[in-house]
Design a protein around this motif. Structure first.
Motif, PDB file in Angstrom:
ATOM      1  N   TYR A 384       0.836  -1.203   0.000  1.00 21.68           N
ATOM      2  CA  TYR A 384       0.000   0.000   0.000  1.00 21.68           C
ATOM      3  C   TYR A 384       0.877   1.262   0.000  1.00 21.68           C
ATOM      4  CZ  TYR A 384      -3.913   3.049   1.334  1.00 21.68           C
ATOM      5  OH  TYR A 384      -4.871   4.027   1.377  1.00 21.68           O
ATOM      6  N   ILE A 390       6.173   5.620  -2.083  1.00 28.65           N
ATOM      7  CA  ILE A 390       7.119   5.569  -0.969  1.00 28.65           C
ATOM      8  C   ILE A 390       8.085   4.396  -1.181  1.00 28.65           C
ATOM      9  CG2 ILE A 390       7.291   5.213   1.527  1.00 28.65           C
ATOM     10  CD1 ILE A 390       4.431   6.544   1.644  1.00 28.65           C
ATOM     11  N   MET A 398       8.566   3.097   8.194  1.00 31.67           N
ATOM     12  CA  MET A 398       7.269   3.630   8.630  1.00 31.67           C
ATOM     13  C   MET A 398       6.464   2.553   9.360  1.00 31.67           C
ATOM     14  SD  MET A 398       5.919   6.032   5.492  1.00 31.67           S
ATOM     15  CE  MET A 398       5.175   7.424   6.325  1.00 31.67           C
ATOM     16  N   GLY A 402       5.410   2.553  13.175  1.00 34.62           N
ATOM     17  CA  GLY A 402       3.989   2.526  13.493  1.00 34.62           C
ATOM     18  C   GLY A 402       3.640   1.448  14.507  1.00 34.62           C
ATOM     19  N   ASN A 405       4.791   2.981  17.663  1.00 27.87           N
ATOM     20  CA  ASN A 405       4.162   4.280  17.884  1.00 27.87           C
ATOM     21  C   ASN A 405       2.695   4.157  18.290  1.00 27.87           C
ATOM     22  OD1 ASN A 405       4.318   7.154  17.868  1.00 27.87           O
ATOM     23  ND2 ASN A 405       3.099   7.134  15.995  1.00 27.87           N
ATOM     24  N   GLU A 406       2.074   3.098  17.839  1.00 33.70           N
ATOM     25  CA  GLU A 406       0.685   2.851  18.215  1.00 33.70           C
ATOM     26  C   GLU A 406       0.545   2.834  19.736  1.00 33.70           C
ATOM     27  OE1 GLU A 406      -0.646  -0.809  16.456  1.00 33.70           O
ATOM     28  OE2 GLU A 406      -2.702  -0.448  17.109  1.00 33.70           O
ATOM     29  N   GLU A 409       1.286   6.526  21.274  1.00 38.56           N
ATOM     30  CA  GLU A 409       0.255   7.551  21.079  1.00 38.56           C
ATOM     31  C   GLU A 409      -0.613   7.735  22.306  1.00 38.56           C
ATOM     32  OE1 GLU A 409      -1.604   6.215  17.505  1.00 38.56           O
ATOM     33  OE2 GLU A 409      -0.337   7.462  16.235  1.00 38.56           O
ATOM     34  N   HIS A 437       9.675  11.730   7.609  1.00 34.54           N
ATOM     35  CA  HIS A 437       8.235  11.961   7.624  1.00 34.54           C
ATOM     36  C   HIS A 437       7.568  11.504   8.921  1.00 34.54           C
ATOM     37  CE1 HIS A 437       8.973  12.008   3.186  1.00 34.54           C
ATOM     38  NE2 HIS A 437       8.294  13.104   3.370  1.00 34.54           N
TER      39      HIS A 437
ATOM     40  N   VAL B  88      -5.673  -0.428   3.146  1.00 33.97           N
ATOM     41  CA  VAL B  88      -5.053  -1.105   4.282  1.00 33.97           C
ATOM     42  C   VAL B  88      -4.982  -0.169   5.491  1.00 33.97           C
ATOM     43  CG1 VAL B  88      -2.986  -2.335   5.032  1.00 33.97           C
ATOM     44  CG2 VAL B  88      -3.678  -2.423   2.638  1.00 33.97           C
ATOM     45  N   ILE B  90      -3.129   1.133   8.737  1.00 30.05           N
ATOM     46  CA  ILE B  90      -1.770   1.148   9.281  1.00 30.05           C
ATOM     47  C   ILE B  90      -1.747   1.962  10.569  1.00 30.05           C
ATOM     48  CG2 ILE B  90       0.676   1.589   8.792  1.00 30.05           C
ATOM     49  CD1 ILE B  90       0.004   1.536   5.827  1.00 30.05           C
ATOM     50  N   PRO B  91      -2.062   1.329  11.692  1.00 35.97           N
ATOM     51  CA  PRO B  91      -2.066   2.058  12.962  1.00 35.97           C
ATOM     52  C   PRO B  91      -0.658   2.535  13.305  1.00 35.97           C
ATOM     53  CG  PRO B  91      -3.017  -0.154  13.188  1.00 35.97           C
ATOM     54  CD  PRO B  91      -2.360  -0.093  11.853  1.00 35.97           C
ATOM     55  N   GLY B  92      -0.594   3.665  13.976  1.00 40.33           N
ATOM     56  CA  GLY B  92       0.717   4.149  14.420  1.00 40.33           C
ATOM     57  C   GLY B  92       1.400   5.062  13.429  1.00 40.33           C
ATOM     58  N   VAL B  93       0.938   5.060  12.182  1.00 40.03           N
ATOM     59  CA  VAL B  93       1.461   6.009  11.194  1.00 40.03           C
ATOM     60  C   VAL B  93       0.306   6.932  10.845  1.00 40.03           C
ATOM     61  CG1 VAL B  93       2.404   6.298   8.867  1.00 40.03           C
ATOM     62  CG2 VAL B  93       3.038   4.297  10.237  1.00 40.03           C
ATOM     63  N   GLU B  97       1.317  12.032   7.962  1.00 41.75           N
ATOM     64  CA  GLU B  97       2.705  11.616   7.714  1.00 41.75           C
ATOM     65  C   GLU B  97       2.790  10.784   6.437  1.00 41.75           C
ATOM     66  OE1 GLU B  97       4.248  11.171  12.374  1.00 41.75           O
ATOM     67  OE2 GLU B  97       3.242   9.495  11.401  1.00 41.75           O
ATOM     68  N   PHE B  98       1.845   9.891   6.313  1.00 38.93           N
ATOM     69  CA  PHE B  98       1.793   9.019   5.137  1.00 38.93           C
ATOM     70  C   PHE B  98       1.592   9.837   3.859  1.00 38.93           C
ATOM     71  CE2 PHE B  98      -1.691   6.997   2.569  1.00 38.93           C
ATOM     72  CZ  PHE B  98      -0.875   6.209   1.772  1.00 38.93           C
ATOM     73  N   VAL B 142      -3.356   5.747   9.469  1.00 41.20           N
ATOM     74  CA  VAL B 142      -3.786   5.547   8.091  1.00 41.20           C
ATOM     75  C   VAL B 142      -4.957   4.553   8.039  1.00 41.20           C
ATOM     76  CG1 VAL B 142      -3.101   4.725   5.798  1.00 41.20           C
ATOM     77  CG2 VAL B 142      -1.463   5.987   7.223  1.00 41.20           C
ATOM     78  N   ASN B 143      -6.099   5.038   7.641  1.00 36.29           N
ATOM     79  CA  ASN B 143      -7.318   4.217   7.498  1.00 36.29           C
ATOM     80  C   ASN B 143      -7.765   3.535   8.791  1.00 36.29           C
ATOM     81  OD1 ASN B 143      -7.790   4.643   4.702  1.00 36.29           O
ATOM     82  ND2 ASN B 143      -6.125   3.241   4.218  1.00 36.29           N
ATOM     83  N   GLU B 144      -7.123   3.855   9.901  1.00 28.77           N
ATOM     84  CA  GLU B 144      -7.389   3.139  11.149  1.00 28.77           C
ATOM     85  C   GLU B 144      -8.787   3.446  11.681  1.00 28.77           C
ATOM     86  OE1 GLU B 144      -4.825   4.119  14.372  1.00 28.77           O
ATOM     87  OE2 GLU B 144      -5.536   2.447  15.612  1.00 28.77           O
TER      88      GLU B 144
END
Lengths: 439, 253
Positions: A384, A390, A398, A402, A405-406, A409, A437, B88, B90-93, B97-98, B142-144
């Motif tokens: 994706y 990217i 990333m 993530g 980072n989840e 947060e 980023h 998709v 993508i938790p945490g991003v 940022e994406f 992202v989409n979370e």
């Protein structure tokens, strides 16, 4: 009784650790308990995957205190930027006035400076949350403790200032021990945020940090506890956290471990009275040939308590991690809600993770869930990101970021998040370009 | 813009695309319709470069460049965009940022400087508004936790930010209510441009009421079995696909 035992106990007899009335009983029982426990081997269940060989085989031994406590040049690693905190700093185990902030909050005091009332609190509480016969290195700490830090928050008092307790190590001529002890006592309805912070000045360390934290969280009290282990490479840190929760108490904790020569943490939380909640979040990020081990044990002794435990790790290079999450639900602990999740991400083929959730349930009306996973980066997510231009390398960074980072947060202290993100950046990106980023 | 010749592709050794031909000129909108399992989604994924699909024959060129030799990110940087059927999470991003990483990468490939954070945020907020997504979606993962419709609108927002040359919408209409469908259609229509082409992959004619295609193709059994104008979509709505599938079988046999 072995050379290993006697060597480590020698710390208790050194000059600066002269006998102190306040601790003599604890020292004595700790010493006895320590001597009764054998050196863990691969056959010791709780140490099955964590070898102490690199510790026990050291010819010079670690049984001495540091000779120097020079604070010069350590300011940079002492502070946690943007953290508003009352800060107590120890260099190689010795208090550094120079690096500490002026003691303006009287809720925090070194044992040696405690007034009469505070001494009484220490005497009443120190050692009471620990089952030393089950924890060799807690027994050692009991045996050698003559100083430490007390955080005490009185009834219904909400401590506005965060408390930061920092231990810095620097290499010495010979391997040495840092006995570190923290006692947190929150009275009924009290609230506090305590940040423990362990760091070293470079990768050439030869310390053994024996850090034990005890928290007595009173009825309706709320403790936010952060434990950040940033020491690396040569360091050895073995210790843990022992928590007693009173009625409706709340223990909210975050553990970070970067990994070192050996890092072992035993986290024990006791739901003693009812209605209490334990939130245990942890992140471990070993690299190179580092080892890190988290052993958690949550005792649901009584009904109507809840536990939510989440640990995540990312292993790089040839590192190794061990996670053992035990939740013990006693026969009286009806209506328990307990969840445990451990997820691991392996960045190389040479890493090892031993993960084991252990749910022991002796009550019939409870809701418990646990899960442990070991995975590589999600290919769907990777595609994706790449389908949006990217690069594959940046996508990997990333996604790894993530994954951790989840959990970050949700941290209440922004300063802790800000401290960790650049570390994550270095860990996965190893290239600033790839992290630009994020964060 | 896009020239596909005799494209063959397999998933787990099962051939899905069996010699597909398609020629799309700048500014055109092509709808690809067909029954389930015909290979509609495979086409989009093969063009975008998903690993799970193995190309076993044929070619696909975007403005004369052979797409099939390129990594997914290189295709995106050339101006190919796939709006996913299943975006998709993508938790945490964070979405922001994406999006910035994506736009910066594509801009860099075009020799343009990265936008500074403030300008980018402004731009992203404006696009959010166009697809009726609250700005809070920029801060979320992202989409979370997005609903189906929110995910699809997020896809269209990305398309607006990236301003691709070739947009492939893979069943973007599936699972959308009529309001969300209109938002998606308006987004696509706002991007219509003499230099931009679209492939709209869809199972139903409904979306084509809002996005009027220049050509409609029926994909069945791995090949395009019939092509026509927009009226073909209406015919399909009425008759279904089976008459064409039978024709494809017979043709193949």
């Amino acid at each position: 009784m072995t050379d290993f035992h006697n060597g480590l106990l020698a710390v208790a007899n050194t000059k600066s650790n002269a006998e102190n009335e306040l601790f003599s009983a604890l020292n004595k029982s700790g010493s006895e308990s320590f001597l009764q426990q054998e050196i863990p081997t691969r056959k010791t269940e709780a140490w099955k995957f964590t070898s102490l060989y690199n510790f026990t085989s050291n010819e010079e031994g670690y049984g001495r205190l540091a000779e120097t406590h020079n604070a010069a040049g350590l300011d940079g690693i002492t502070t946690i930027p943007a953290l508003n905190a009352q800060r107590l700093v120890f260099v190689n185990g010795q208090y550094s006035e120079e690096l500490s902030s002026n003691e303006s909050v009287n809720n925090v005091v070194r044992f040696s400076q405690a007034n009469e009332a505070q001494q009484a609190i220490i005497a009443d509480n120190l050692g009471t949350a620990i089952e030393q016969e089950k924890h060799l290195f807690a027994a050692l700490n009991n045996a050698t403790t003559t100083d430490g830090v007390l955080v005490h928050v009185g009834k219904n008092e909400q401590l506005k200032t965060n408390i930061q307790i920092t231990h810095i190590t620097t290499a010495q001529a010979k391997p040495f021990t840092v006995p570190a002890r923290l006692l947190i006592v929150l009275e009924t309805g009290a609230q506090a945020t305590v940040v423990e912070h362990f760091a070293s000045n470079n990768d050439e360390q030869n310390c053994f940090v024996n850090a034990i934290t005890e928290a007595k969280v009173g009825a309706n009290a709320h403790l936010n506890h952060y434990r950040l282990q940033l020491m690396q490479e040569g360091s050895i840190q073995i210790g843990g956290v022992h928590v007693d929760l009173d009625r409706d108490a709340n223990y909210d904790s975050f553990q970070l471990g970067l990994g070192a020569k050996i890092v072992r943490n035993d986290i024990n939380v006791n739901h003693n009275v009812g209605g209490s909640h334990c939130e245990l979040v942890g992140v471990y990020l070993p690299q190179n040939k580092q080892l890190i081990d988290f052993h958690s044990n949550i005792e649901h002794k009584i009904a109507n308590c809840t536990t939510n435990e989440i640990f995540r790790g990312i292993m790089a290079d040839k590192s190794k991690a061990v996670f053992n999450g035990r939740i013990h639900i006693h026969p009286d602990a009806q209506k328990t809600l307990a969840q445990l999740s451990n997820k691991n991400l392996l960045l190389s083929n040479d890493t090892t993770i031993n993960t084991k959730p252990e749910l022991e349930i002796y009550a019939d009306d409870v809701r418990c869930a646990h899960g442990a996973t070991i995975a590589q980066l999600d290919e769907q997510a990777r595609f994706y990101l790449r389908s949006r231009g990217i690069s594959s390398a940046e996508a990997d960074v990333m996604l790894s970021f993530g994954f951790i980072n989840e959990l970050l947060e949700n941290l209440k202290l922004d300063a802790v998040r800000d401290l960790i993100r650049p570390i994550l950046a270095k860990r996965f990106g190893r290239d600033e370009e790839l992290m630009k980023h994020l964060g | 813009m896009l020239t596909i010749k005799d494209l063959k592709a397999s998933v787990e050794n099962k051939e899905i695309l069996k010699g597909l031909n398609l020629d799309i000129k700048p500014g055109e909108i092509h709808a690809i319709m067909g029954p389930n399992g015909a290979g509609k989604s495979t086409l989009g994924n093969v063009l975008a470069g998903r690993d799970d699909y193995e190309v076993t024959g044929g070619s696909a060129e975007l403005e004369g460049k052979n797409l099939l030799d390129l990594d997914p990110e290189e295709r995106a940087r050339l101006g190919l965009f796939l709006a996913f059927q299943y975006p998709v999470e993508i938790p945490g991003v964070s979405n922001l940022e994406f999006l910035k990483a994506s736009v910066d990468s594509v801009r860099a490939a075009q020799g343009k400087d990265a936008l500074d954070s403030v300008s980018f945020l402004k731009l992203a907020r404006a696009k959010c508004k166009l697809v009726d997504l609250d700005q809070s979606f920029l801060k979320r993962g992202v989409n979370e936790g997005f609903s189906g419709g929110e995910k699809k609108r997020n896809e269209i927002m990305q398309m607006m930010l990236l301003e691709p040359k070739l947009c492939i919408l893979d069943e973007t209409d599936s699972g959308l209510d009529i309001d969300a469908l209109q938002v998606v259609a308006e987004g696509v229509n706002s991007l219509r441009d003499p230099n931009r082409s679209f492939i709209i992959v869809t199972h139903y004619q409904r979306l084509l009421d809002y996005i009027v295609p220049d050509f409609v193709h029926v994909l069945a059994n791995g090949k395009i079995v019939k092509s026509g104008g927009k009226e073909l979509a209406l015919e399909l709505e009425e008759k279904g696909y089976s008459w064409l599938e039978d024709a494809a079988e017979n043709g193949a046999g």
